[in-house]
Design a protein around this motif. Structure first.
Motif, mmCIF file in Angstrom:
data_model
loop_
_atom_site.group_PDB
_atom_site.id
_atom_site.type_symbol
_atom_site.label_atom_id
_atom_site.label_comp_id
_atom_site.label_asym_id
_atom_site.label_seq_id
_atom_site.Cartn_x
_atom_site.Cartn_y
_atom_site.Cartn_z
ATOM 1 N N THR A 34 13.704 9.138 -6.680
ATOM 2 C CA THR A 34 14.468 9.719 -6.091
ATOM 3 C C THR A 34 14.907 10.524 -6.364
ATOM 4 O O THR A 34 15.642 10.968 -6.108
ATOM 5 N N LEU A 35 15.987 9.383 -5.553
ATOM 6 C CA LEU A 35 17.427 9.873 -6.035
ATOM 7 C C LEU A 35 18.066 9.575 -7.313
ATOM 8 O O LEU A 35 19.875 10.117 -7.118
ATOM 9 N N GLY A 36 17.732 9.313 -8.405
ATOM 10 C CA GLY A 36 18.404 9.737 -9.411
ATOM 11 C C GLY A 36 19.676 8.546 -9.858
ATOM 12 O O GLY A 36 20.345 8.679 -11.279
ATOM 13 N N GLN A 37 19.992 7.977 -9.239
ATOM 14 C CA GLN A 37 20.693 6.755 -9.285
ATOM 15 C C GLN A 37 20.646 5.422 -8.989
ATOM 16 O O GLN A 37 19.430 5.215 -8.038
ATOM 17 N N SER A 38 21.278 4.675 -9.290
ATOM 18 C CA SER A 38 20.880 2.925 -9.825
ATOM 19 C C SER A 38 21.246 2.844 -8.075
ATOM 20 O O SER A 38 22.272 3.044 -7.286
ATOM 21 N N LEU A 39 20.497 1.308 -7.003
ATOM 22 C CA LEU A 39 20.634 0.793 -6.543
ATOM 23 C C LEU A 39 21.180 -0.583 -6.568
ATOM 24 O O LEU A 39 20.294 -0.994 -7.228
ATOM 25 N N ILE A 40 21.882 -0.774 -6.118
ATOM 26 C CA ILE A 40 22.423 -2.589 -6.826
ATOM 27 C C ILE A 40 22.850 -3.111 -5.793
ATOM 28 O O ILE A 40 22.953 -2.913 -4.987
ATOM 29 N N VAL A 41 21.622 -4.779 -5.283
ATOM 30 C CA VAL A 41 21.156 -5.011 -4.510
ATOM 31 C C VAL A 41 22.235 -6.358 -4.736
ATOM 32 O O VAL A 41 22.770 -6.892 -5.314
ATOM 33 N N GLU A 42 22.794 -6.537 -3.379
ATOM 34 C CA GLU A 42 23.859 -7.468 -3.373
ATOM 35 C C GLU A 42 23.774 -8.182 -2.375
ATOM 36 O O GLU A 42 24.031 -8.096 -1.444
ATOM 37 N N PRO A 43 23.191 -9.709 -2.329
ATOM 38 C CA PRO A 43 23.227 -10.362 -1.222
ATOM 39 C C PRO A 43 24.699 -10.608 -0.710
ATOM 40 O O PRO A 43 25.193 -11.310 -1.348
ATOM 41 N N ARG A 44 24.122 -10.995 0.531
ATOM 42 C CA ARG A 44 25.382 -11.344 1.121
ATOM 43 C C ARG A 44 25.221 -12.610 2.596
ATOM 44 O O ARG A 44 25.234 -12.285 3.202
ATOM 45 N N PRO A 45 25.027 -13.672 1.963
ATOM 46 C CA PRO A 45 24.243 -14.479 2.978
ATOM 47 C C PRO A 45 25.244 -15.275 3.943
ATOM 48 O O PRO A 45 26.482 -15.762 3.395
ATOM 49 N N GLY A 46 24.330 -15.320 4.818
ATOM 50 C CA GLY A 46 25.236 -16.849 6.383
ATOM 51 C C GLY A 46 25.581 -15.628 6.831
ATOM 52 O O GLY A 46 24.893 -15.010 7.740
ATOM 53 N N ALA A 47 25.374 -16.577 8.119
ATOM 54 C CA ALA A 47 25.580 -16.261 9.674
ATOM 55 C C ALA A 47 24.810 -15.559 10.574
ATOM 56 O O ALA A 47 24.639 -14.499 10.844
ATOM 57 N N GLY A 48 22.594 -16.029 9.847
ATOM 58 C CA GLY A 48 22.154 -15.315 10.208
ATOM 59 C C GLY A 48 22.132 -13.654 10.113
ATOM 60 O O GLY A 48 20.995 -12.903 10.289
ATOM 61 N N GLY A 49 22.255 -13.329 8.639
ATOM 62 C CA GLY A 49 22.540 -11.897 8.061
ATOM 63 C C GLY A 49 23.509 -11.133 8.368
ATOM 64 O O GLY A 49 23.812 -10.044 8.410
ATOM 65 N N ASN A 50 24.329 -11.756 9.303
ATOM 66 C CA ASN A 50 25.966 -11.123 9.954
ATOM 67 C C ASN A 50 26.946 -10.635 9.521
ATOM 68 O O ASN A 50 27.155 -9.497 9.314
ATOM 69 N N ILE A 51 26.961 -11.305 8.453
ATOM 70 C CA ILE A 51 28.429 -11.232 6.657
ATOM 71 C C ILE A 51 27.573 -9.830 6.499
ATOM 72 O O ILE A 51 28.641 -8.962 5.902
ATOM 73 N N ALA A 52 26.536 -9.196 5.980
ATOM 74 C CA ALA A 52 26.417 -8.500 5.825
ATOM 75 C C ALA A 52 26.673 -7.382 6.682
ATOM 76 O O ALA A 52 26.679 -6.367 6.282
ATOM 77 N N SER A 53 26.036 -7.384 7.441
ATOM 78 C CA SER A 53 26.165 -6.719 8.482
ATOM 79 C C SER A 53 27.823 -5.966 8.748
ATOM 80 O O SER A 53 27.828 -4.980 9.402
ATOM 81 N N GLN A 54 28.125 -6.954 8.683
ATOM 82 C CA GLN A 54 30.230 -6.969 9.157
ATOM 83 C C GLN A 54 30.788 -5.529 8.198
ATOM 84 O O GLN A 54 30.905 -4.839 8.545
ATOM 85 N N ALA A 55 30.145 -6.553 6.757
ATOM 86 C CA ALA A 55 30.394 -5.869 5.443
ATOM 87 C C ALA A 55 30.455 -4.016 5.817
ATOM 88 O O ALA A 55 31.041 -3.100 5.588
ATOM 89 N N THR A 56 28.954 -4.003 6.274
ATOM 90 C CA THR A 56 28.416 -2.827 6.049
ATOM 91 C C THR A 56 29.482 -1.717 7.129
ATOM 92 O O THR A 56 29.686 -0.660 7.201
ATOM 93 N N ALA A 57 28.957 -2.303 8.431
ATOM 94 C CA ALA A 57 30.038 -1.807 9.680
ATOM 95 C C ALA A 57 31.051 -1.674 9.125
ATOM 96 O O ALA A 57 31.332 0.006 9.747
ATOM 97 N N ARG A 58 32.292 -1.983 8.395
ATOM 98 C CA ARG A 58 33.481 -1.756 8.105
ATOM 99 C C ARG A 58 33.306 -1.325 6.236
ATOM 100 O O ARG A 58 34.594 -0.735 6.422
ATOM 101 N N SER A 59 32.122 -0.434 5.776
ATOM 102 C CA SER A 59 32.329 0.153 5.152
ATOM 103 C C SER A 59 32.088 2.004 5.054
ATOM 104 O O SER A 59 32.322 2.115 5.887
ATOM 105 N N ASP A 60 32.608 2.705 4.077
ATOM 106 C CA ASP A 60 32.895 4.006 4.312
ATOM 107 C C ASP A 60 31.753 4.533 4.590
ATOM 108 O O ASP A 60 30.457 4.028 3.958
ATOM 109 N N ALA A 61 31.761 5.882 5.634
ATOM 110 C CA ALA A 61 30.619 6.149 6.297
ATOM 111 C C ALA A 61 30.196 7.295 4.993
ATOM 112 O O ALA A 61 30.227 8.784 5.079
ATOM 113 N N ASP A 62 29.652 7.115 4.206
ATOM 114 C CA ASP A 62 29.258 8.093 2.600
ATOM 115 C C ASP A 62 28.490 7.804 1.930
ATOM 116 O O ASP A 62 28.097 8.862 1.431
#
Length: 319
Positions: free
Chosen positions: A54-82
């Motif tokens: 649908t989007l016409g671009q690749s979606l690259i899955v990046e596991p960031r395991p640890g802290a019950g999922g909170n490491i990935a959540s924190q990384a997302t919260a601090r990412s550019d809102a684009d």
């Protein structure tokens, strides 16, 4: 200075829609907070594969395991809102505020929720040779002999564990919690008669149920699981209205432009609506189910309140 600031803000506001109209023009990162090969990783890759169409671009899955999922959540919260970094969230995102004293992000305000993807009921499962033939048998013994019936889960603070505490509170019984390291450990425990029963998702136990090694006493969803029609729900058997559902959904950083949010929401919905994706999610023990961003926001907020209440009643202290 005030005039310059106003002009800059106006220019930024004009630039955002233009960038959104061009979205996406490069690959999108899909973070999640769990190990590669696990349920979250599998769902992320299923969705990424289909959303690419649908989007016409690749979606690259990046596991960031640890802290019950909170490491990935924190990384997302601090990412550019684009829109070029999104995160696959699970029930753990709503449980963390009940168990973690100081998160490095706000689990609601720091995210722009996109859509739910699937819901997962749990199964209450015993060894095929167990003395418990029905869920009523299990509950009756737990009430007659408080603190003697043992329950295995995938670990402290997991959705399985919190579901056990919710069930205990609703039934007014006290099970002895035995945490394992993941579903495989819990399954080994109940097969070896180290625990009386376990709570586990369908993906972990359905094959053993079908193979006759384990017996399901109940399913925690709103309806019976299609592949096990003889297994009752908790609601119809021991506690009217009682449901325990895990979930998976997607979110982006807060302030992601609405056109980008809508584009991602559409891609998620279209992916989940395809017969292949629905079948693959169902094979993992899930009910495919999408939502609007607003519906997901409300659900996450409600879940946070629910699990905080469950933790308080169980005497669980945030660490």
């Amino acid at each position: 200075m005030r005039l310059i600031a106003t002009l800059l803000a106006a220019l930024a506001a004009l630039a955002a829609p233009a960038a959104a109209q061009d979205f996406p023009n490069r690959p999108i990162r899909v973070l999640h907070g769990f190990a590669a090969g696990g349920n979250a990783d599998i769902v992320a890759r299923i969705m990424a594969e289909e959303m690419r169409k649908t989007l016409g671009q690749s979606l690259i899955v990046e596991p960031r395991p640890g802290a019950g999922g909170n490491i990935a959540s924190q990384a997302t919260a601090r990412s550019d809102a684009d829109g070029y970094t999104i995160v696959l969230l699970t029930t753990a995102h709503a449980i963390s505020p009940a168990l973690v004293k100081s998160l490095n992000f706000d689990p609601v305000a720091d995210f722009q929720f996109l859509s739910m993807v699937t819901d997962f009921p749990f199964f209450i499962v015993v060894n095929e040779a167990s003395r418990f033939r029905t869920i009523q048998d299990l509950v009756a013994e737990a009430k007659a002999k408080p603190g003697t019936v043992t329950a295995g889960t995938a670990g402290v603070g997991t959705g399985h564990h919190m579901g056990l505490e919710l069930m205990s509170s609703a039934l007014d019984v006290k099970f002895v919690h035995v945490p394992y390291r993941g579903d495989s450990g819990a399954i080994t425990g109940v097969l070896g008669n180290s625990v009386d029963f376990i709570i586990a998702p369908g993906a972990a136990v359905l094959s053993s149920i079908e193979g006759g090694k384990l017996r399901a006493l109940a399913v925690t969803g709103p309806q019976r699981w299609p592949a096990t029609p003889a297994v009752p729900t908790l609601s119809e058997s021991v506690s009217p209205g009682l449901q325990m559902m895990a979930w998976i959904g997607f979110a982006a950083p807060k302030d992601t432009p609405r056109p980008v949010v809508d584009r991602l929401n559409t891609a998620i919905r279209q992916a989940v609506d395809t017969p292949d994706v629905r079948a693959r999610l169902a094979s993992l023990g899930g009910y495919p189910s999408t939502s609007t961003p607003e519906e997901m926001t409300r659900r996450v907020a409600e879940q946070i309140t629910l699990w905080k209440d469950v933790a308080a009643k169980a005497g669980m202290q945030a660490q």
